[in-house]
Design an enzyme around this catalytic site. Structure first.
Site, short mmCIF file in Angstrom:
data_model
loop_
_atom_site.label_atom_id
_atom_site.label_comp_id
_atom_site.label_asym_id
_atom_site.label_seq_id
_atom_site.Cartn_x
_atom_site.Cartn_y
_atom_site.Cartn_z
CB ALA A 118 46.46 -45.86 -26.01
CG HIS A 119 42.22 -46.21 -30.37
ND1 HIS A 119 41.59 -45.82 -31.51
CD2 HIS A 119 41.47 -45.76 -29.36
CE1 HIS A 119 40.49 -45.18 -31.21
NE2 HIS A 119 40.38 -45.13 -29.91
CB CYS A 145 24.31 -39.40 -46.72
SG CYS A 145 25.85 -38.80 -47.42
#
Lengths: 459, 459
Positions: free
Chosen positions: A195-196, A320
């Protein structure tokens, strides 16, 4: 301060916030209880399930809410594999799935199962034929994302689902990146989402298991959510998630067209404005809001830091920027450059002015980093001009490629440069550099320390 | 409309609501990202972890947040068992643990492990000696709740933890019901709890694994929460949960004293106001806010429905209120009456006037239900007066006990009544009736249909 990382998480949608407020008042109680507070929570939960099912294109009783998209994938893969235990223990996934799918596959392999990873093309897309060829008599489950989370490439889900249907194999679709934009087409069997990613609150995922799909939930039994997702239901979060999904879907067509224009502008302008850039992902079959590119001779973490200072929040698949110092498995599977990698994913409502400002800021930022990294202490160069050897041992991305580029002008056409490197990113980025420069990548071999990568000058 | 079921879920604490609002603005992004929104989410998550760890009495790096108390228990039990695989595969639990623990134990047994259930006394409490006696050389883990969720009895956690420590066995404490009131004493190794029990939002639990405890997380790998709880962190929910725990702890001592007075009033007055009531749970070593009693000849579901109509939300361990039509395993392990069972758990701030009103309403409500159930069509009674047989087959709780009571007056002292019943609750409630009435429970035997329960009249 433009936030350009909606593929990680989108800010809470205003509709989700309103729904959450209301549901905190009305939906905090246990929906399994018979008293009025419990009945109210149950009504809200049922309504949210219907709304979410309508958006997905499934029956409400096929959909359960989970605590996250990751948990939906973990439960979905484990339950589907167990439900098809008699068919066999073979699992098929694409090489560019989200880590939740690949980690599920690794767990399955550790438990004695077998896994086939289907390769992708340089655009990050699987070929339906290639995927179909991986299906076997003992294949219990196949997994394919609807669209890639790092480069935005859409997968041929409907064709792969059809191949799976013909083979009698259920297909689980990780729809985390695409569900905001529309339902997933095709005859898939299971679907997971989060949902996010669509402006709902964190803490809510969903798992759909189509009727007729064999499914055996794993882990300790629990009565909640049809036995498929243990623990007290987060009803307020679920209500907000469903409300947000409805809201973004109502705007999806118009917003997709608008963001597609902004993304196209980035895709076009960045290579014009910044030298030595590779734009990744399928140019056409792609999510509307997401674009990824890599900048040669640039340290990804430095680039993210500088862009953050300039007010832009983006993410990166560079080695990195990862805790394991390896480049993103997606870029690796595609065989594209990973150094100086930037993913821009525009949230709903992203302003055109912010995108223009990003295009203004980026060239100087990249140039500054290149300048900073351009003159490192050059490692010892040995051999003659026809067969140079550059020692970049102990140097991290982007230094090995920079060292290569610096001596390359001294090599006659037909001559070679061999770079010694113990940085994982070199394995991906030196061949990618050759592709971008039109030079020949001869190959790699183990060296006394690290690996020797050899390049031949062809022009 | 008094809500008396805080042991299921407490309404959101005002402090939690404020914290949630703020964290929805500041903590929605991915805390693993390096840009400002990610850093803000990380700061909030770290601060919440420190606050929760302080309330629990552990180090912040020993505590992870999970999506629920149930998931904390599932992950904790599975991880601790796997971490101690070399020691053996024996698990010790009390007979009155929460279903999340018992379901974890069942899953362990299904996977080839062994489980010992430690019995409790009539008050629902384990004896430290009895618990210690269950520990073996191959015991990998022991589990004990801090306090029981259905009857409020506090367990001797510190003594059991000491016995476990001496045996070299880690103890996992399910602290879901008690953490609002204070930290769990003693040398426990793992602890699980659930935020919506202390006024936090649903969707947040916590799992503590003390340094030095062997622990191997199960399921697919995931980098979040030290690898112990997969999926995107629900930072707003976590922030609200930690804020609420701090807030309730600040009020805990005073509120415990106040609620203990109200609970004591219910414990004293209910048996005075309502005939044939059994109050369950340890009378002294108990949670401050929770009281449970059972009413003879009363249908639990009817009682809950009537109380709900009168405005009171309570829960029940009666068989007729469970989907499996079996009485609560807690009441069964204690050997107390299960019919007409009511659990009252007072939330923080519960009003004395509401408790008084409950005591006013209860007697008439129970009497009304007894009247309604008092004259069912009596089943065939056979045999002579010295050895009556009552056929209650097909009748559900509380009918079998009512039928027994109705004919008992016709039996001479020394004579018996045998009740034929196929209702699971009869197995618990007929012996409990004998205990309450001072009559002799002879025993049970399989009948042609159902089971025959025989009672002898002794006075």
């Amino acid at each position: 301060m433009p936030y350009f990382d909606s593929a990680s998480a989108a800010p809470l949608h205003p509709v989700a916030r309103q729904a959450l407020q209301a549901a905190l008042d009305e939906g905090w109680a246990d929906p399994a209880r018979l008293y009025r507070e419990g009945r109210r929570a149950r009504l809200l939960l049922d309504a949210a399930r219907e709304a979410a099912a309508e958006a997905v294109g499934c029956r409400p009783d096929e959909l359960v809410f989970t605590p996250s998209g990751t948990r939906a994938v973990h439960s979905g893969v484990a339950g589907a594999l167990a439900g098809r235990r008699r068919a066999g223990r073979h699992l098929v996934v694409s090489a560019v799935e989200h880590s939740s799918v690949l980690h599920s596959a690794a767990a399955h392999e550790a438990a004695g199962g077998t896994v086939t990873e289907v390769a992708v093309d340089r655009g990050g897309r699987v070929a339906p034929d290639g995927y179909a060829a991986a299906l076997r008599d003992d294949t219990a489950l196949a997994c394919l994302q609807s669209a890639n989370h790092e480069v935005g490439t859409e997968q041929p889900v409907a064709e792969v689902a059809e191949a799976c249907r013909e083979a009698g194999v259920p297909l689980l679709v990780d729809a985390a990146q695409s569900l905001a934009w529309g339902p997933v087409e095709g005859a898939w069997s299971l679907l997971a989402a989060s949902a996010h990613k669509w402006g709902g609150p964190p803490g809510v995922g969903l798992l759909v298991v189509r009727k007729g799909t064999r499914f055996a939930p794993q882990g300790p039994a629990d009565e909640r959510e049809s036995g498929r997702s243990a623990g007290f239901e987060n009803v307020p979060g679920i209500v907000a998630a469903a409300a947000s999904l409805r809201a973004v879907r109502a705007e999806a067509a118009a917003e997709a067209a608008r963001l597609r224009g902004l993304v196209e502008r980035i895709r076009t302008r960045v290579p014009e404005l910044v030298p030595d850039v590779e734009v990744a992902g399928d140019p056409v079959r792609r999510l509307p809001h997401l674009v990824t590119f890599s900048c040669l001779y640039v340290d990804g973490e430095a680039l993210l830091t500088e862009l953050d200072r300039a007010g832009f929040s983006v993410s990166s698949g560079s080695s990195c920027t990862s805790s394991t110092l390896t480049p993103s498995h997606v870029l690796r599977a595609m065989g594209v450059l990973s150094e100086g990698n930037v993913r821009v994913s525009l949230p709903f409502g992203a302003a055109e002015a912010d995108v223009e400002r990003f295009l203004e800021v980026l060239p100087g930022t990249v140039a500054g980093i290149r300048e900073r990294f351009g003159a490192p202490g050059t490692g010892p160069v040995t051999g003659d001009a026809g067969a140079l050897v550059v020692d970049a041992l102990g140097r991290r991305c982007p230094i090995p490629v920079i060292e290569l580029a610096k001596v390359f002008g001294d090599v006659p056409v037909g001559g070679t440069v061999t770079v010694l490197s113990d940085d994982e990113a070199a394995r991906l980025d030196i061949p990618a550099w050759c592709g971008m420069r039109g030079q020949e990548y001869v190959g790699e071999r183990p060296a006394e320390r690290g690996t020797a990568y050899t390049v031949r000058r062809t022009s």
